[in-house]
Design a protein around this motif. Structure first.
Motif, short mmCIF file in Angstrom:
data_model
loop_
_atom_site.label_atom_id
_atom_site.label_comp_id
_atom_site.label_asym_id
_atom_site.label_seq_id
_atom_site.Cartn_x
_atom_site.Cartn_y
_atom_site.Cartn_z
N ALA A 387 0.82 -1.22 0.00
CA ALA A 387 0.00 0.00 0.00
C ALA A 387 0.85 1.26 0.00
N VAL A 388 2.02 1.24 0.68
CA VAL A 388 2.83 2.46 0.77
C VAL A 388 3.77 2.61 -0.42
N THR A 389 3.90 1.58 -1.24
CA THR A 389 4.68 1.71 -2.48
C THR A 389 3.86 1.11 -3.61
N THR A 390 4.23 -0.03 -4.14
CA THR A 390 3.42 -0.76 -5.11
C THR A 390 3.59 -2.25 -4.86
N GLU A 391 2.66 -3.04 -5.36
CA GLU A 391 2.78 -4.50 -5.26
C GLU A 391 4.06 -4.96 -5.97
N GLY A 392 4.34 -4.35 -7.12
CA GLY A 392 5.55 -4.73 -7.86
C GLY A 392 6.81 -4.44 -7.08
N ARG A 393 6.88 -3.27 -6.44
CA ARG A 393 8.07 -2.92 -5.66
C ARG A 393 8.25 -3.88 -4.49
N ALA A 394 7.16 -4.23 -3.84
CA ALA A 394 7.26 -5.20 -2.75
C ALA A 394 7.77 -6.55 -3.26
N ARG A 395 7.34 -6.94 -4.46
CA ARG A 395 7.80 -8.20 -5.05
C ARG A 395 9.29 -8.13 -5.39
N VAL A 396 9.73 -6.98 -5.89
CA VAL A 396 11.16 -6.79 -6.15
C VAL A 396 11.96 -7.05 -4.88
#
Length: 440
Positions: A387-396
């Motif tokens: 939520a505070v960044t993106t789903e993609g960034r969290a996956r990275v």
């Protein structure tokens, strides 16, 4: 019939010339591969199109970041098994090995069996143009690496993704480097405190001394040194978000009269000499072509007898250093323009710059444990992190930290603290002759 997974398995094993170690689950519900192994989930045909248009690490990375690929089961085990397929390519730095088969499409087309499998793969992937890269990928870079402007952009890509995200991953210490785990029951916060304190003791910090922290992050090192050792500290970073966060922490701690935070390149520091310099997890951003300049700059900023603590991730040396290839996933999604060097090269450059290297301490196992702790934090707060960044960034971040933990555990990369000193007049170091004496 649901048969995508068996066809994918056949393609993978032919391309890699070895049994595929994971079980495959395709978008049509079919499964194939060794039972009991972690499951690589292929969510749709778009994953195949990514690999067809960009075979190798980058295609896999894009599919993962976009959510086209996932792992059901132990992520660390899955990455460990997969690394056995691709590590041969990097073991001698030449780019040769099983994974290279994925890129040699001309040779594939000359082999009838491979041609048949390739047509099968194209049929599975379905028609369509190459999918656009996930927007978390770094923008295309031009010009010479490690100029001031390009370094600032690279740092912004990695660090200016939101302090709230880093708080979730790193915990209250806000230390983004290897912790020191003195005993089994140590918490992450205790381990980071132990690491910062070790750095302070190695540097011989005490009341009134001047400390420069290069790549100061969110201010944890300068805060620890000022609060517990009474130094006057300056921290520099290229990240505007880090600097703002660090300044607030310092003001809240009532230490604004003893700590200064600057958004500044290390090459632009002009207010030496300092008694000590700490560089913790920053030198990986310098680049091999600039490393001697980095070392000479820090040497010039120290007074005679001043100490440098250089805490840096290192890779294994390879037979042909000129052919060494930077990991595409790391370069595109994590640390643009980041470079790892063998510890021997780091020590040589420091000595060439005029330093006397007094001590080298390997902390490889400690970083593996640190990374697992960060992954645990991320997984425990996954929805908040996305939520505070993106789903993609969290996956990275989940992939990069888990894969890095495996690399440290398998001794493919390491991390070292190098303590060096600028000689006094006459060539002496001004340091006690034994480690126990200067650590006390």
């Amino acid at each position: 019939m649901a048969d995508a997974a068996p066809r994918l398995l056949e393609l993978a094993e032919h391309a890699l010339s070895t049994p595929f170690p994971l079980r495959l689950r395709a978008w049509d519900g079919s499964e194939a591969g060794p039972s009991g192994a972690p499951v690589l989930v292929v969510r749709g045909r778009r994953a195949l199109r990514r690999l067809m248009w960009r075979p190798g690490e980058l295609g896999l990375a894009r599919a993962w970041v976009a959510g086209d690929l996932d792992v059901d089961g132990d992520l660390y085990e899955a990455l460990d098994l997969l690394s056995g397929l691709f590590w041969e390519r990097g073991a001698d730095g030449s780019g040769a090995g099983r994974a290279e088969t994925l890129r040699d499409l001309a040779a594939m087309l000359r082999d009838p069996a491979t041609y048949r499998l390739l047509r099968s793969g194209l049929a599975l992937a379905g028609p369509g143009l190459p999918p656009p890269p996930p927007h978390e990928e770094a923008r295309r870079r031009t010009g010479i690496a490690h100029t001031r402007r390009r370094d600032k952009a690279a740092v912004a890509h990695h660090y200016d993704v939101g302090n709230d995200f880093y708080e979730l991953v790193l915990g209250p210490s806000m230390v983004y480097s290897c912790a020191l785990w003195p005993e089994p029951g140590t918490t992450l916060e205790q381990a980071q405190y132990a690491k910062l304190d070790l750095v302070c003791r190695k540097l011989g910090l005490r009341e009134g001394r001047r400390l420069l922290d290069v790549g100061c992050g969110w201010g944890s090192m300068v805060l620890h040194a000022a609060e517990h050792y009474g130094v006057q500290a300056t921290g520099i970073t290229l990240s505007v978000e880090q600097a703002a966060y660090a300044r607030k922490r310092i003001a809240d701690a009532g230490l604004a009269d003893r700590i200064e935070i600057r958004v500044q390149d290390y090459r632009d520091v002009r207010d030496g000499p300092y008694d000590a310099i700490s560089s913790i997890g920053m030198a990986e951003h310098v680049g091999s072509d600039r490393y001697l300049e980095y070392a000479r700059t820090l040497h010039a900023l120290l007074k005679p007898g001043g100490r440098l603590l250089n805490h840096q991730i290192g890779r294994r040396p390879v037979r042909d250093e000129q052919a060494y290839r930077i990991d595409e996933f790391i370069d595109r999604y994590v640390f643009p323009d980041g470079e790892l060097a063998p510890i021997g090269a780091t020590v040589s450059r420091l000595e060439e710059a005029g330093f006397e290297v007094r001590d080298v301490e390997a902390l490889r196992e400690h970083y593996a444990r640190t990374l697992r702790a960060w992954v645990g934090n991320l997984e425990d707060r996954w929805d908040d992190a996305a939520a505070v960044t993106t789903e993609g960034r969290a996956r990275v971040w989940r992939l990069y930290m888990a894969a890095s933990a495996v690399s440290f555990e398998r001794n493919r990369i390491g991390v070292n603290q190098v303590l060096a000193v600028r000689a006094e007049a006459g060539g002496g170091s001004g340091m006690p002759a034994t480690r126990s004496a200067w650590l006390s």
